[in-house]
Design a protein around this motif. Sequence first.
Motif, PDB file in Angstrom:
ATOM      1  N   GLU A 164       0.841  -1.200   0.000  1.00 51.40           N
ATOM      2  CA  GLU A 164       0.000   0.000   0.000  1.00 51.40           C
ATOM      3  C   GLU A 164       0.874   1.246   0.000  1.00 51.40           C
ATOM      4  N   LEU A 165       2.022   1.165   0.650  1.00 52.38           N
ATOM      5  CA  LEU A 165       2.940   2.290   0.710  1.00 52.38           C
ATOM      6  C   LEU A 165       3.399   2.703  -0.691  1.00 52.38           C
ATOM      7  N   ASN A 166       3.726   1.714  -1.525  1.00 52.10           N
ATOM      8  CA  ASN A 166       4.151   1.985  -2.908  1.00 52.10           C
ATOM      9  C   ASN A 166       2.996   1.915  -3.894  1.00 52.10           C
ATOM     10  N   ASN A 167       1.772   1.624  -3.395  1.00 53.19           N
ATOM     11  CA  ASN A 167       0.599   1.475  -4.244  1.00 53.19           C
ATOM     12  C   ASN A 167       0.896   0.516  -5.400  1.00 53.19           C
ATOM     13  N   SER A 168       1.393  -0.690  -5.050  1.00 59.18           N
ATOM     14  CA  SER A 168       1.799  -1.594  -6.119  1.00 59.18           C
ATOM     15  C   SER A 168       1.606  -3.062  -5.765  1.00 59.18           C
ATOM     16  N   LEU A 169       1.488  -3.849  -6.836  1.00 59.26           N
ATOM     17  CA  LEU A 169       1.506  -5.300  -6.792  1.00 59.26           C
ATOM     18  C   LEU A 169       2.729  -5.718  -7.589  1.00 59.26           C
ATOM     19  N   GLU A 170       3.622  -6.452  -6.938  1.00 61.74           N
ATOM     20  CA  GLU A 170       4.815  -6.950  -7.630  1.00 61.74           C
ATOM     21  C   GLU A 170       4.769  -8.460  -7.663  1.00 61.74           C
ATOM     22  N   MET A 171       5.126  -9.011  -8.811  1.00 61.21           N
ATOM     23  CA  MET A 171       5.231 -10.452  -8.973  1.00 61.21           C
ATOM     24  C   MET A 171       6.658 -10.719  -9.443  1.00 61.21           C
ATOM     25  N   ASN A 172       7.490 -11.198  -8.522  1.00 62.03           N
ATOM     26  CA  ASN A 172       8.904 -11.412  -8.797  1.00 62.03           C
ATOM     27  C   ASN A 172       9.204 -12.903  -8.826  1.00 62.03           C
ATOM     28  N   PHE A 173       9.648 -13.377  -9.991  1.00 68.01           N
ATOM     29  CA  PHE A 173       9.958 -14.800 -10.135  1.00 68.01           C
ATOM     30  C   PHE A 173      11.229 -15.136  -9.372  1.00 68.01           C
ATOM     31  N   LYS A 174      11.251 -16.337  -8.792  1.00 69.88           N
ATOM     32  CA  LYS A 174      12.398 -16.758  -7.991  1.00 69.88           C
ATOM     33  C   LYS A 174      13.590 -17.143  -8.861  1.00 69.88           C
ATOM     34  N   SER A 175      13.330 -17.639 -10.050  1.00 77.59           N
ATOM     35  CA  SER A 175      14.405 -18.070 -10.942  1.00 77.59           C
ATOM     36  C   SER A 175      15.141 -16.863 -11.529  1.00 77.59           C
ATOM     37  N   ASP A 176      16.469 -16.927 -11.491  1.00 77.05           N
ATOM     38  CA  ASP A 176      17.275 -15.852 -12.087  1.00 77.05           C
ATOM     39  C   ASP A 176      17.004 -15.722 -13.586  1.00 77.05           C
ATOM     40  N   LYS A 177      16.649 -16.807 -14.241  1.00 77.70           N
ATOM     41  CA  LYS A 177      16.393 -16.790 -15.682  1.00 77.70           C
ATOM     42  C   LYS A 177      15.111 -16.045 -16.038  1.00 77.70           C
ATOM     43  N   LEU A 178      14.221 -15.832 -15.070  1.00 78.95           N
ATOM     44  CA  LEU A 178      12.923 -15.208 -15.353  1.00 78.95           C
ATOM     45  C   LEU A 178      12.824 -13.761 -14.865  1.00 78.95           C
ATOM     46  N   GLN A 179      13.928 -13.164 -14.475  1.00 78.46           N
ATOM     47  CA  GLN A 179      13.874 -11.813 -13.936  1.00 78.46           C
ATOM     48  C   GLN A 179      13.355 -10.787 -14.943  1.00 78.46           C
ATOM     49  N   ASP A 180      13.509 -11.058 -16.227  1.00 82.04           N
ATOM     50  CA  ASP A 180      13.022 -10.117 -17.247  1.00 82.04           C
ATOM     51  C   ASP A 180      11.497 -10.143 -17.407  1.00 82.04           C
ATOM     52  N   VAL A 181      10.809 -11.120 -16.813  1.00 80.31           N
ATOM     53  CA  VAL A 181       9.343 -11.154 -16.892  1.00 80.31           C
ATOM     54  C   VAL A 181       8.671 -10.817 -15.560  1.00 80.31           C
TER      55      VAL A 181
END
Length: 161
Positions: free
Chosen positions: A46-63
Amino acid sequence: MKKIAILISIATVVLSNNHALAGEHGAHCLNMLSGEMKNCRVIVSELNNSLEMNFKSDKLQDVNMKLKGNQITEISTGEYAKKRTKETIGASLVLGPLGALVGLFAKQDRTQLAIEYVDYQNNKNVTMIDIPTKHSEPLMKDLESLTGLQIRNTEGTGNSE
């Protein structure tokens, strides 16, 4: 020594209050390029007014994905979520992997959330989060608080069609 104890106490209170502003959840998120669900960390802030979806795999950081709360237009779960996901991404993805995946998760005690949003080019898109049902309620509350939307649900709680 007392000063250190006081500082630690204050830091604990401050950090615990900030934690209330950001919920972090382990889940599976839809990799939009492959149509597969992969391990991810979902952060609702709520502080950043955001939803983040961060993949655990280093290979998927671009998505990895970050959405502002006002970009999210609808959140749904249950059969409605599956239907909306297929309708929205069906034209751009081959549904073979996604269709098989949705069927696989349906046999487990898991909750799928379809997140419909408008991207920065003003295109309507959808992504999906899959989380164990026993951990889904805090995530759903965080999403409702972030967006002001009520989650559509065809399985008995929330709004129904």
